[in-house]
Design a protein around this motif. Structure first.
Motif, PDB file in Angstrom:
ATOM      1  N   LEU A  11       3.205-136.190  57.841  1.00 54.33           N
ATOM      2  CA  LEU A  11       3.564-134.810  58.112  1.00 54.33           C
ATOM      3  C   LEU A  11       5.001-134.613  58.581  1.00 54.33           C
ATOM      4  CD1 LEU A  11       0.290-133.790  59.961  1.00 54.33           C
ATOM      5  CD2 LEU A  11       0.864-133.404  57.601  1.00 54.33           C
ATOM      6  N   GLN A  12       5.536-133.460  58.268  1.00 54.76           N
ATOM      7  CA  GLN A  12       6.748-132.853  58.823  1.00 54.76           C
ATOM      8  C   GLN A  12       6.492-131.329  58.740  1.00 54.76           C
ATOM      9  OE1 GLN A  12       7.426-135.138  56.040  1.00 54.76           O
ATOM     10  NE2 GLN A  12       8.116-136.841  57.237  1.00 54.76           N
ATOM     11  N   SER A  13       7.047-130.093  58.919  1.00 56.98           N
ATOM     12  CA  SER A  13       6.368-128.763  58.954  1.00 56.98           C
ATOM     13  C   SER A  13       7.140-127.447  58.716  1.00 56.98           C
ATOM     14  CB  SER A  13       5.668-128.711  60.274  1.00 56.98           C
ATOM     15  OG  SER A  13       5.029-127.578  60.520  1.00 56.98           O
ATOM     16  N   VAL A  14       6.463-126.031  58.768  1.00 56.48           N
ATOM     17  CA  VAL A  14       7.242-124.766  58.901  1.00 56.48           C
ATOM     18  C   VAL A  14       6.532-123.425  58.988  1.00 56.48           C
ATOM     19  CG1 VAL A  14       7.945-124.035  56.598  1.00 56.48           C
ATOM     20  CG2 VAL A  14       9.495-123.936  58.520  1.00 56.48           C
ATOM     21  N   PHE A  15       7.103-122.336  58.718  1.00 57.55           N
ATOM     22  CA  PHE A  15       6.868-121.050  59.321  1.00 57.55           C
ATOM     23  C   PHE A  15       6.732-119.896  58.361  1.00 57.55           C
ATOM     24  CE2 PHE A  15      11.145-121.670  58.426  1.00 57.55           C
ATOM     25  CZ  PHE A  15      11.597-120.470  57.995  1.00 57.55           C
ATOM     26  N   ARG A  16       6.781-118.796  58.938  1.00 57.25           N
ATOM     27  CA  ARG A  16       7.022-117.487  58.387  1.00 57.25           C
ATOM     28  C   ARG A  16       5.919-116.549  58.806  1.00 57.25           C
ATOM     29  NH1 ARG A  16       8.010-112.972  56.254  1.00 57.25           N
ATOM     30  NH2 ARG A  16       7.185-112.296  54.307  1.00 57.25           N
ATOM     31  N   PRO A  17       6.197-115.697  59.766  1.00 53.36           N
ATOM     32  CA  PRO A  17       5.224-114.702  60.150  1.00 53.36           C
ATOM     33  C   PRO A  17       5.076-113.654  59.064  1.00 53.36           C
ATOM     34  CG  PRO A  17       7.244-114.378  61.356  1.00 53.36           C
ATOM     35  CD  PRO A  17       7.422-115.595  60.527  1.00 53.36           C
ATOM     36  N   LEU A  18       4.021-112.876  59.123  1.00 52.39           N
ATOM     37  CA  LEU A  18       3.825-111.841  58.130  1.00 52.39           C
ATOM     38  C   LEU A  18       3.253-110.607  58.782  1.00 52.39           C
ATOM     39  CD1 LEU A  18       0.549-111.456  57.352  1.00 52.39           C
ATOM     40  CD2 LEU A  18       0.919-113.815  56.693  1.00 52.39           C
ATOM     41  N   GLY A  57       3.224-114.784  48.745  1.00 52.73           N
ATOM     42  CA  GLY A  57       3.936-115.501  49.797  1.00 52.73           C
ATOM     43  C   GLY A  57       3.768-114.912  51.176  1.00 52.73           C
ATOM     44  N   SER A  58       3.214-113.718  51.286  1.00 51.28           N
ATOM     45  CA  SER A  58       2.923-113.163  52.604  1.00 51.28           C
ATOM     46  C   SER A  58       1.637-113.743  53.179  1.00 51.28           C
ATOM     47  CB  SER A  58       2.816-111.638  52.533  1.00 51.28           C
ATOM     48  OG  SER A  58       1.665-111.241  51.814  1.00 51.28           O
ATOM     49  N   LYS A  59       0.878-114.457  52.327  1.00 51.99           N
ATOM     50  CA  LYS A  59      -0.400-115.027  52.766  1.00 51.99           C
ATOM     51  C   LYS A  59      -0.425-116.549  52.686  1.00 51.99           C
ATOM     52  CE  LYS A  59      -2.883-110.928  51.148  1.00 51.99           C
ATOM     53  NZ  LYS A  59      -3.895-110.372  50.204  1.00 51.99           N
ATOM     54  N   MET A 114       1.488-120.156  59.429  1.00 55.86           N
ATOM     55  CA  MET A 114       2.453-119.162  59.899  1.00 55.86           C
ATOM     56  C   MET A 114       2.454-117.896  59.051  1.00 55.86           C
ATOM     57  SD  MET A 114       5.493-121.161  61.796  1.00 55.86           S
ATOM     58  CE  MET A 114       5.730-119.665  62.739  1.00 55.86           C
ATOM     59  N   ARG A 115       1.421-117.730  58.250  1.00 61.25           N
ATOM     60  CA  ARG A 115       1.166-116.451  57.586  1.00 61.25           C
ATOM     61  C   ARG A 115      -0.079-115.796  58.191  1.00 61.25           C
ATOM     62  NH1 ARG A 115       5.031-119.824  55.412  1.00 61.25           N
ATOM     63  NH2 ARG A 115       5.974-118.935  53.539  1.00 61.25           N
TER      64      ARG A 115
END
Length: 849
Positions: A11-18, A57-59, A114-115
């Motif tokens: 693993l390594q990782s990331v984001f993005r709220p929606l 991509g929002s989900k 992160m969605r």
């Protein structure tokens, strides 16, 4: 099935709220809001019907929270598609480089990291998958806390180009060139730069910020991992395919630069506002046409989420990675929830549920349930669901039917995110070969609700329904004057289940007259059986005068109970028993009695009893997918996809309501084939298996043996350990015969009886083709011990109606191992026969209540 091991992810990782509110508003317009299959108070919080042509991509994002995937298949964006109302994850033999690792195969995996995340509620997906050894499809949940590190470090960049104003009418190449200010990278902590398509071009340079940024297509156009770029270097990104599509569309192309795997390495590039014009981004089309951005801007999260950075001279791409707390650890209230998990090596009729917690090292704990209904997954969509009460309860469902449960304060209490994956490999020798190429998982929808299910009222009186189902009431009392000072009873599921806690003995009023044909069916589950857990019918208030209860587990040997079914393994999950109670005792009974004994220490001993049925006739609750084919009707078996599997030899197996079943071992040459049902039923007294058939031989008279047989196999995937009756011609002779064979005990048993050729519609004893329709019946009689079983084999001419041969098999020895779990797998087979046409295959000798 053993509990599957956890995915030991690289693993390594990331984001993005929606904005989940906007997504749900749109979903509610397009679809009437559905509800879970279990009654309750629900609010729909997540829904994707996959009705579009691109992944939302929002989900969803590509991969999990971190940039890794288990197994030899890399996460290839080309292997994830949306179309025709479904999401498709495809495996292929294409090599791919993903997150800096070379993979021999390609596959697909997406998540809502992160969605979308949620604590508790009901989660479900409707899906199907191809069967091939090496595939590892799953629908699962991993923890997602709020441990993202410094949110203000999260930034990404957007660029927009006016292709219509570029003067080109077609595009053969399009390369985005950006000039480096600084790029952080090291071999031990590589960076990550992904270029993603942006469909919504309405954003503006002076208006965009983190909160209103357009959604990204999570299937990246370009992926640079661990790359070096000094100040002043040009980073070139190929966006040809996206540019071609946008020129053919509205003539405007937007892209985003992002680190979707949280590498926590700062990357800064010059924007179109750079002082030096030579430092500004440019899109080079067809190698010679330079197009400057019409707009570009960075956006930042945290306290900067509403700030616009459109006038800045830099485009920053950065994330953070918080080491403490670990955002996705299954310790500290976290848990891996495998709502559906399957391995190709198990076949198309098997799936499982599992949970894992307390990390993946020496402290790791897990529970598993399986096999669960997944019949014909290559053609049939099924809905896999999970009801989750934090710190209390996990329940798994298949098509709305509960297939597993776990009650404990350790149930995950932190939010979790969704994962849909088609990984490769796994365990159980699920070895990857070229057979996985272009095999898919298709997902019709994913839905999530918050809320709680309704709690059915607990009845005041214990009762038995017409089909034999027992509903436990609150009218229980102490059994056999045992000291129940610390004992407890918990009735659940509206009376369908009862859990007895600690050192206690209880009885429930129930009048029932046990006959020789009476059966008790009960599902038992216990994480700590203590000294005795036992269950049965009783006719008085004494546990010492006669054997009445059946002892399932515990450290003691209770001579006052029947121990024939004492094989439950502590903490192994639910196990269903079919007990022919009438073979142990008969008479008028007045109570259901439960013993939960643990005198030593009075620790937290508990046992759960559910799905209890008491009825006349021998039908196992396990025998659900195949009752057989009889009288022109298939019972519990779809005509288009029969739930039979080839376990030996080769050939085809066809089923048709008009013409019956046909085992074709070959079209013109003879081969051997053994087919069996992939689910078991229970060995019980006087169970008869019946087969009506006719067949065509391939050899001339006096040739090789020709046999059609029916029987029972102990192993679900092997034809080696068996007990069967057969009809055929002996090798090298013209004589037909019926026979019985079993190789489970010592010694093995083999008996035959000759059959007159005239009774078969033949002019002589032998011949190539039997013209009369025949019926072979095989009755297996369960003995009091493993050394006094008997059997009867009968052959009948269906034209004349006469019985042409009978073989009575005297007492024979079968091994305790063979019948230790009382499970048999019905089978049909043919040897050296071109085809065997069957008009009936049925398991009889019981009455369905």
């Amino acid at each position: 099935m053993n509990t599957p091991p956890p995915r030991l992810l690289r693993l390594q990782s990331v984001f993005r709220p929606l904005s989940s509110v906007l997504c749900l508003l749109l979903a509610s317009v397009l679809h009437a809001q559905p509800t879970p299959p279990i009654p309750g108070t629900w609010t729909l919080t997540f829904q994707d019907e996959f009705d579009g042509t691109a992944l939302d991509g929002s989900k969803w994002k590509l991969g999990q929270g971190d940039a890794g995937i288990e197994g030899p298949g890399g996460n290839n964006p080309a292997n994830t598609t949306v179309g025709g109302g479904k999401l498709t994850l495809r495996a292929s033999t294409d090599p791919v480089v993903f997150a800096g690792t070379n993979f021999a195969y390609s596959t697909g995996e997406i998540s809502s990291y992160m969605r979308f995340k949620q604590t508790g509620g009901y989660l479900e997906a409707r899906m199907r998958w191809d069967q091939a050894t090496g595939l590892w499809p799953a629908f699962w949940v991993m923890p997602e806390r709020d441990g993202y590190g410094t949110k203000e470090w999260f930034s990404r960049a957007f660029l927009k180009f006016n292709l219509a104003g570029s003067g080109v009418s077609s595009i053969t190449s399009a390369k985005l060139r950006i000039k480096t200010i600084v790029v952080g990278n090291s071999s031990s902590n590589p960076n990550n730069l992904q270029t993603l398509a942006v469909t919504d071009d309405s954003w503006t340079e002076t208006g965009i910020n983190w909160n209103n940024q357009p959604a990204l297509n999570p299937l990246h156009l370009d992926h640079k991992w661990g790359f070096n770029s000094a100040a002043g270097d040009i980073v070139e990104i190929d966006v040809t395919a996206w540019a071609q599509a946008q020129l053919a569309g509205d003539g405007v192309m937007s892209v985003a630069l992002s680190d979707e795997f949280r590498r926590a390495r700062a990357m800064r590039f010059h924007s179109r506002n750079a002082v030096n014009a030579a430092d500004r981004p440019v899109l080079v089309i067809n190698g010679s046409v330079n197009v400057a951005p019409a707009a570009d801007a960075a956006v930042k999260w945290g306290s900067y989420s509403s700030t616009n950075y459109g006038s800045n001279a830099e485009l920053e791409v950065r994330t953070d990675y918080a080491q403490s707390p670990n955002n996705s650890t299954t310790a500290d209230g976290g848990m891996e929830l495998d709502i559906m998990e399957a391995l190709g090596v198990w076949g198309k009729n098997v799936a499982s549920h599992a949970i894992h917690w307390d990390g993946y090292g020496a402290s790791q704990q897990s529970r598993g349930w399986g096999p669960v209904p997944a019949l014909n997954t290559d053609t049939t969509y099924r809905t896999y669901g999970c009801y989750w009460v934090p710190g209390e309860l996990i329940e798994f469902y298949v098509d709305g039917v509960k297939t597993g449960s776990y009650t404990d304060s350790r149930v995950m209490t932190v939010p979790g995110y969704l994962i849909l994956s088609l990984q490769l490999g796994g365990w159980d020798a699920n070895n990857v070969t070229s057979a996985i190429h272009n095999k898919t998982v298709d997902v019709d929808y994913v839905r999530v609700w918050s809320g709680t299910k309704s709690t059915p009222a607990i009845p005041s009186a214990t009762s038995r329904a017409a089909n034999g189902a027992i509903s436990f009431g609150t009218d229980y009392s102490v059994y056999s004057a045992q000291p129940n000072a610390t004992g407890q009873v918990t009735i659940a599921d509206g009376g369908a289940a009862v859990t007895v806690h600690k050192d206690s003995w209880w009885k429930f009023p129930l009048n029932y007259t046990v006959t020789p044909d009476t059966v008790i069916e009960v599902t038992v589950e216990s994480a700590a059986p203590g000294e005795i857990i036992a269950f049965g019918l009783e006719n008085n208030d004494s546990h010492t005068d006669a054997k009445r209860l059946f002892h399932f587990a515990g450290s003691q040997v209770w001579t006052g109970a029947w121990t024939d079914f004492k094989d439950y393994v502590s903490a192994s999950g639910p196990k269903t028993y079919l007990i022919p109670v009438g073979q142990f005792y008969t008479g008028a009974m007045t109570h259901l009695a439960i013993a939960n004994d643990n005198d030593a220490g009075n620790k937290a001993v508990a046992a759960r009893y559910s799905n209890v049925r008491i009825h006349e006739g021998l039908q196992s609750v396990n025998f659900t997918s195949v009752e057989g084919y009889a009288n022109g009707t298939l019972h519990n078996q779809p005509a288009s996809a029969p739930a039979w599997q080839l376990v030996s030899g080769s050939g085809s197996f066809n089923i048709n309501l008009a013409s019956g079943l046909t085992v074709n071992t070959a079209q013109t040459t003879a081969q051997n084939a053994v087919w069996q049902t992939p689910v078991s039923y229970t060995a019980t007294p006087s169970r008869t298996t019946v087969m009506d058939f006719g067949f065509t031989q391939s050899a001339a008279t006096g040739g090789t043996a020709t046999i059609v047989s029916l029987g029972h196999f102990y192993n679900a995937t092997s034809a080696t350990t068996n007990l069967r009756a057969y009809f055929g011609r002996a090798s090298g002779t013209d004589a037909y015969r019926i026979g019985f064979y079993q190789n489970n005990g010592s010694p093995a048993t083999s008996l035959t009886a000759n059959v007159a050729g005239s009774a078969l519609g033949l002019n002589s004893t032998g011949g190539d083709n039997v013209s009369a329709p025949l019926q072979l019946s095989f009755t297996l009689n369960r003995g009091a011990t493993f050394s006094d079983w008997t059997a009867t084999v009968t052959l009948k001419n269906l034209t004349s109606g006469s019985t042409v041969a009978t073989l009575n098999v005297p007492a024979f020895i079968t091994s305790a191992t063979f019948f230790s779990d009382t499970s048999l797998y019905p089978s049909i087979s043919s040897e050296s026969i071109q085809s065997t046409a069957l008009s009936q295959f049925a398991i009889t000798g019981y009455t369905s209540p």
